[in-house]
Design an enzyme around this catalytic site. Sequence first.
Site, short mmCIF file in Angstrom:
data_model
loop_
_atom_site.label_atom_id
_atom_site.label_comp_id
_atom_site.label_asym_id
_atom_site.label_seq_id
_atom_site.Cartn_x
_atom_site.Cartn_y
_atom_site.Cartn_z
N ILE A 57 0.70 -1.20 -0.13
CA ILE A 57 0.01 -0.05 -0.07
C ILE A 57 0.96 1.11 0.04
CG2 ILE A 57 -1.91 1.10 1.12
CD1 ILE A 57 -2.39 -1.53 -0.04
N GLY A 102 28.27 1.71 -21.15
CA GLY A 102 28.49 1.09 -19.68
C GLY A 102 28.14 2.10 -18.66
N GLU A 154 -1.61 -0.47 -10.45
CA GLU A 154 -2.96 0.07 -10.98
C GLU A 154 -3.32 -0.69 -12.28
OE1 GLU A 154 -3.63 4.14 -10.49
OE2 GLU A 154 -2.14 4.57 -9.15
C1 LIG Z 1 5.33 -0.40 -5.45
C2 LIG Z 1 3.83 -0.73 -5.42
C3 LIG Z 1 2.93 -0.05 -5.17
C4 LIG Z 1 1.71 -0.53 -5.05
N1 LIG Z 1 0.69 0.49 -4.61
C5 LIG Z 1 -0.62 -0.13 -4.19
C6 LIG Z 1 -1.55 0.61 -3.41
O1 LIG Z 1 -1.43 1.95 -3.24
N2 LIG Z 1 -2.73 0.14 -3.37
C7 LIG Z 1 -3.04 -0.97 -3.67
O2 LIG Z 1 -4.16 -1.62 -3.48
N3 LIG Z 1 -2.31 -1.94 -4.31
C8 LIG Z 1 -0.90 -1.50 -4.55
N4 LIG Z 1 -0.12 -2.26 -5.44
C9 LIG Z 1 -0.34 -3.49 -5.88
C10 LIG Z 1 -0.51 -3.56 -7.24
O3 LIG Z 1 -1.74 -2.77 -7.73
C11 LIG Z 1 -0.67 -5.01 -7.83
O4 LIG Z 1 0.75 -5.54 -7.55
C12 LIG Z 1 -0.85 -5.43 -8.91
O5 LIG Z 1 -2.28 -5.20 -9.27
C13 LIG Z 1 -0.62 -6.76 -9.64
O6 LIG Z 1 -1.08 -7.76 -8.47
P1 LIG Z 1 -0.19 -8.59 -8.21
O7 LIG Z 1 1.20 -8.34 -7.55
O8 LIG Z 1 -1.00 -9.66 -6.92
O9 LIG Z 1 0.15 -9.75 -9.23
P2 LIG Z 1 -0.90 -11.00 -9.90
O10 LIG Z 1 -2.19 -10.46 -9.86
O11 LIG Z 1 -0.55 -12.18 -9.02
O12 LIG Z 1 -0.12 -11.21 -11.10
C14 LIG Z 1 1.20 -11.75 -11.68
C15 LIG Z 1 1.18 -11.79 -13.01
O13 LIG Z 1 0.12 -12.54 -13.68
C16 LIG Z 1 -0.58 -11.99 -14.71
N5 LIG Z 1 -2.05 -12.05 -14.40
C17 LIG Z 1 -3.13 -12.00 -13.52
N6 LIG Z 1 -4.13 -12.33 -14.03
C18 LIG Z 1 -4.20 -12.71 -15.31
C19 LIG Z 1 -5.19 -12.96 -16.31
N7 LIG Z 1 -6.28 -13.23 -15.76
N8 LIG Z 1 -4.62 -13.14 -17.57
C20 LIG Z 1 -3.31 -12.79 -17.71
N9 LIG Z 1 -2.33 -12.49 -17.01
C21 LIG Z 1 -2.86 -12.37 -15.68
C22 LIG Z 1 -0.21 -10.52 -14.06
O14 LIG Z 1 -0.57 -9.60 -15.31
C23 LIG Z 1 1.17 -10.43 -13.93
O15 LIG Z 1 2.13 -10.57 -14.82
C24 LIG Z 1 1.33 -1.77 -5.41
C25 LIG Z 1 2.15 -2.72 -5.97
C26 LIG Z 1 3.60 -2.14 -5.94
C27 LIG Z 1 4.79 -3.15 -6.53
#
Ligand SMILES: Cc1cc2nc3c(=O)[nH]c(=O)nc-3n(C[C@H](O)[C@H](O)[C@H](O)COP(=O)(O)OP(=O)(O)OC[C@H]3O[C@@H](n4cnc5c(N)ncnc54)[C@H](O)[C@@H]3O)c2cc1C
Length: 384
Positions: free
Chosen positions: A156, A341, A364
């Site tokens: 978050i 480099g 997002e």
């Molecule tokens: C620095 C940072 C800041 C963030 N800030 C916030 C925040 O303020 N509030 C908040 O709520 N969240 C936040 N997030 C969370 C972020 O929005 C999620 O990490 C993101 O939405 C992806 O979810 P996940 O990491 O669980 O990946 P997953 O959903 O597990 O996805 C892993 C991989 O699988 C792929 N995938 C998943 N489902 C499918 C599908 N149906 N078809 C094809 N491919 C798919 C994805 O594209 C990705 O490549 C933040 C993340 C980071 C790293």
Amino acid sequence: MIRDPQTLEALLDAVNRFVRERLVPAEAIVAETDEIPEDIVREMKELGLFGLTVPEEYGGLGVTMEEEVMVMLAMGQTSPCFRSLFGTTVGIGSQGILFDGTEAQRKKYLPRLATGELIASFALTEPDTGSDAASLRTTAIREGDHYIVNGTKRFITNAPHAGIFTLMARTNPQDKGAGGVSAFIVEADTPGITIGRKDRKMGQRGAHTADVIFENCKVPASQLIGGREGQGFKTAMKVLEKGRIHIAAICVGVAERMQRDALHYAMERNQFGQPIAEFQLVQAMLADSQAEIYAARCMVIDAARQRDAGRNVATEASCCKLFASEMCGRVADRAVQIFGGAGYVSDYGIERFYRDVRLFRLYEGTTQIQQIVIARNLVREAMR
Ligand SMILES: Cc1cc2nc3c(=O)[nH]c(=O)nc-3n(C[C@H](O)[C@H](O)[C@H](O)COP(=O)(O)OP(=O)(O)OC[C@H]3O[C@@H](n4cnc5c(N)ncnc54)[C@H](O)[C@@H]3O)c2cc1C
């Protein structure tokens, strides 16, 4: 839509000056210390950056989408961690209150968000729930005039600094999908909330993320956004849709900065008795980047104008986020290549941008989620 070109020009002049004179010189120290200096945070507040999107009647600048894009293009000319500090407050953290909150909720929170007194975070993602956000597990169970919240939110942004969280939690455990989710404004000092340790990230040092853990956290029923259960997922999606145009604009801004740095380097660096900028293979990289930056810039401004005109821009917003974030990654990669480099060595700064911008393709809504949204909307349209 630009309401008053002169007022916007004055704002952009001030932001450009702030970026050039205060933020760019602080980039290295922020990357080293992982902290944005207090005096810079104060100046951000004085400039009104925390209140950009808060309507004027609640003390903000009330910018239109097109104006917001212009400010983000300017903010993109420096490390994206600076934008991140106020980005959740003007974007995903506050817009749910603005879009769907009651008048009492707006009056209570928006003025304090606009001044930067309160920082807002957006708490959707969980350890087991990322892209499939509708399956979130955090619960908010009604007991009298309170909800009891239990669950963990992950990654978050600004959690360690937040005054409030826009929290998405399941109020109806029988409904495992989007319809069971409600949105709340939760004050960060509510008993039962613990903020985890700051995540150690690949880039964007100075911008902080952490877990937010809710254990029997008692949230007054008056904090349910809009006073209606089951609307939370819709609120989150509206907020994220607007956020996609905002993030895309930042991608364009940062890509412009990397391209400028790469061009300057190419003009100064000599090999084989001439500046590397004169080699056509280097020029090809610069030209490809320029064409892509221009395309993304046009897309973002067009989507912003369409949104300001009241059109449904769900597809366009995802197109912008998809194209601009991927474009930004390609521009970063070419910029590192042009630096040779030196592109791999921290002292030259470009590798920091390369790491920083990797995030844009992930949060997002990942690139794959944008593809799904775009294709789903196309099919829906075609079936009408
Ligand atoms: C620095 C940072 C800041 C963030 N800030 C916030 C925040 O303020 N509030 C908040 O709520 N969240 C936040 N997030 C969370 C972020 O929005 C999620 O990490 C993101 O939405 C992806 O979810 P996940 O990491 O669980 O990946 P997953 O959903 O597990 O996805 C892993 C991989 O699988 C792929 N995938 C998943 N489902 C499918 C599908 N149906 N078809 C094809 N491919 C798919 C994805 O594209 C990705 O490549 C933040 C993340 C980071 C790293």
